[in-house]
Motif scaffolding. Structure first.
Motif, PDB file in Angstrom:
ATOM      1  N   HIS A 202       8.150   0.928  20.415  1.00 44.64           N
ATOM      2  CA  HIS A 202       8.037  -0.339  21.155  1.00 44.64           C
ATOM      3  C   HIS A 202       9.127  -0.431  22.222  1.00 44.64           C
ATOM      4  N   TRP A 203      10.346  -0.032  21.872  1.00 44.84           N
ATOM      5  CA  TRP A 203      11.491  -0.087  22.784  1.00 44.84           C
ATOM      6  C   TRP A 203      11.242   0.714  24.060  1.00 44.84           C
ATOM      7  N   THR A 204      10.515   1.828  23.963  1.00 47.27           N
ATOM      8  CA  THR A 204      10.248   2.658  25.146  1.00 47.27           C
ATOM      9  C   THR A 204       9.380   1.937  26.166  1.00 47.27           C
ATOM     10  N   GLY A 205       8.665   0.887  25.731  1.00 46.12           N
ATOM     11  CA  GLY A 205       7.719   0.225  26.620  1.00 46.12           C
ATOM     12  C   GLY A 205       8.331  -0.807  27.549  1.00 46.12           C
ATOM     13  N   GLU A 225      -0.962  -2.529  21.318  1.00 45.92           N
ATOM     14  CA  GLU A 225       0.407  -2.023  21.364  1.00 45.92           C
ATOM     15  C   GLU A 225       0.839  -1.520  19.995  1.00 45.92           C
ATOM     16  N   GLU A 226       0.416  -2.190  18.932  1.00 45.69           N
ATOM     17  CA  GLU A 226       0.726  -1.725  17.584  1.00 45.69           C
ATOM     18  C   GLU A 226       0.049  -0.392  17.295  1.00 45.69           C
ATOM     19  N   LEU A 227      -1.152  -0.218  17.819  1.00 45.16           N
ATOM     20  CA  LEU A 227      -1.864   1.045  17.662  1.00 45.16           C
ATOM     21  C   LEU A 227      -1.079   2.170  18.336  1.00 45.16           C
ATOM     22  N   ILE A 228      -0.598   1.912  19.553  1.00 44.28           N
ATOM     23  CA  ILE A 228       0.232   2.885  20.257  1.00 44.28           C
ATOM     24  C   ILE A 228       1.486   3.205  19.447  1.00 44.28           C
ATOM     25  N   ALA A 229       2.109   2.155  18.904  1.00 41.49           N
ATOM     26  CA  ALA A 229       3.346   2.344  18.139  1.00 41.49           C
ATOM     27  C   ALA A 229       3.108   3.149  16.870  1.00 41.49           C
ATOM     28  N   GLU A 230       1.978   2.930  16.194  1.00 38.95           N
ATOM     29  CA  GLU A 230       1.698   3.684  14.965  1.00 38.95           C
ATOM     30  C   GLU A 230       1.494   5.163  15.264  1.00 38.95           C
ATOM     31  N   GLN A 275       1.904   9.431  23.254  1.00 40.01           N
ATOM     32  CA  GLN A 275       2.556  10.705  23.545  1.00 40.01           C
ATOM     33  C   GLN A 275       3.710  10.509  24.528  1.00 40.01           C
ATOM     34  N   LYS A 276       3.485   9.693  25.570  1.00 41.32           N
ATOM     35  CA  LYS A 276       4.539   9.410  26.547  1.00 41.32           C
ATOM     36  C   LYS A 276       5.735   8.746  25.871  1.00 41.32           C
ATOM     37  N   ALA A 277       5.453   7.789  24.994  1.00 39.52           N
ATOM     38  CA  ALA A 277       6.521   7.072  24.297  1.00 39.52           C
ATOM     39  C   ALA A 277       7.299   8.004  23.377  1.00 39.52           C
ATOM     40  N   ALA A 278       6.570   8.847  22.637  1.00 36.50           N
ATOM     41  CA  ALA A 278       7.226   9.793  21.728  1.00 36.50           C
ATOM     42  C   ALA A 278       8.091  10.780  22.512  1.00 36.50           C
ATOM     43  N   ASP A 279       7.557  11.294  23.620  1.00 40.86           N
ATOM     44  CA  ASP A 279       8.316  12.214  24.457  1.00 40.86           C
ATOM     45  C   ASP A 279       9.594  11.558  24.968  1.00 40.86           C
ATOM     46  N   TYR A 280       9.479  10.297  25.393  1.00 43.59           N
ATOM     47  CA  TYR A 280      10.634   9.572  25.932  1.00 43.59           C
ATOM     48  C   TYR A 280      11.708   9.402  24.863  1.00 43.59           C
ATOM     49  N   LEU A 281      11.297   8.956  23.675  1.00 44.34           N
ATOM     50  CA  LEU A 281      12.260   8.699  22.608  1.00 44.34           C
ATOM     51  C   LEU A 281      12.927   9.990  22.148  1.00 44.34           C
TER      52      LEU A 281
END
Length: 292
Positions: A202-205, A225-230, A275-281
């Protein structure tokens, strides 16, 4: 009668929708007793699959109990000296690309496309090199002790983590911080860090990062957004050796299912954003360590 054209978006959406309606979303399945562990699927040459293909191959691995993380085409298996076992069924993955088309004004434009192709898990193939059959490592059980390496990873991301006795974990867009209950209130340390990874997605967003979060004008927007986070949480946890925590309500599952029924490309967008969020984190957590 002409054969109906294969619709890759429809196929993927219906496959994932069936898992959700059965109560086993593919991003949850690898952590509910799967003997295949949490291995991220890889191509025959060791490259990681990404985005929607991760979900599709997790579905197949969980459904059939495959232990290997390696997937390949029939031809690639033969080139490696292997042979697909008689009667084995392939899995569908998606290849993205572009082709050049001439415009009416005489110029050229790049047109994106998505094409389906078929792959087999190494467990379906005989005669491959031995290392293709190595079983993935099981999820780490961190017990009740803190893990300095994981704590350092999240500290390096730069996310502000606020800890109080409030028994809730959440990301506050207004304050741009992650709130976490104390570690000792969790059943296990791995549960703490998996929850932190979820909130980290969530923080990456935030606007100054990936600029994904918008004002939640409806319950459906929040559920997406929760779906993306999961999904993103699973991708991060798979890299860190953690078992993610899933505490979303049945209402969210219903929202996801309804969204997928209305829009067959919605799961593609969710997986892409995850995937973008995971890569960023993961990059944020590794950045300073690599520079040290």
């Amino acid at each position: 009668m002409a054969k109906a054209k294969f619709d890759i978006y429809e196929h993927v959406t219906q496959s994932i929708l069936a898992e959700i309606e059965a109560g086993t979303p593919p991003w949850r399945k690898p952590w509910t007793g799967s003997t295949g562990g949490i291995a991220l699927p890889k191509r025959y040459n060791g490259e990681d699959y990404r985005g929607i293909n991760v979900l599709m191959l997790w579905i197949m691995a969980a459904k059939h109990g495959y232990l290997s993380s390696r997937w390949m085409t029939y031809k690639q298996a033969q080139e490696l000296g292997g042979q697909v076992k008689k009667g084995e069924k392939s899995a569908t993955v998606v290849k993205y690309g572009t082709f050049t088309r001439e415009t009416e004004t005489g110029g050229e434009e790049e047109i994106p496309y998505a094409r389906a192709y078929r792959v087999f898990n190494a467990d379906q193939i005989e005669g491959l090199p031995e290392d293709y059959y190595i079983q993935p490592e099981p999820p780490r059980d961190l017990g009740t002790e803190s893990d300095p390496e994981l704590a350092a990873f999240f500290a390096r991301t730069g996310a502000q983590i606020v800890t109080t006795q409030e028994p809730q974990a959440y990301y506050s867009p207004a304050e741009d911080h992650i709130h976490m209950p104390p570690v000792e209130t969790f059943h296990s340390t791995q549960g703490y860090f998996a929850t932190l990874a979820h909130e980290g997605i969530h923080w990456t967003g935030a606007r100054k990062r990936l600029d994904r979060l918008k004002k939640f004008s409806s319950r459906e927007d929040y559920a997406f957004e929760e779906l993306i986070a999961e999904i993103g949480n699973c991708m991060v946890c798979a890299q860190l050796g953690l078992e993610p925590e899933f505490a979303q309500s049945a209402a969210y599952v219903e929202s996801w299912a309804a969204r997928l029924k209305e829009d067959k490309k919605a799961i593609f967008r969710a997986a892409s954003e995850a995937q973008k969020a995971a890569d960023y984190l993961l990059a944020a957590g590794a950045e300073k360590a690599a520079a040290a």
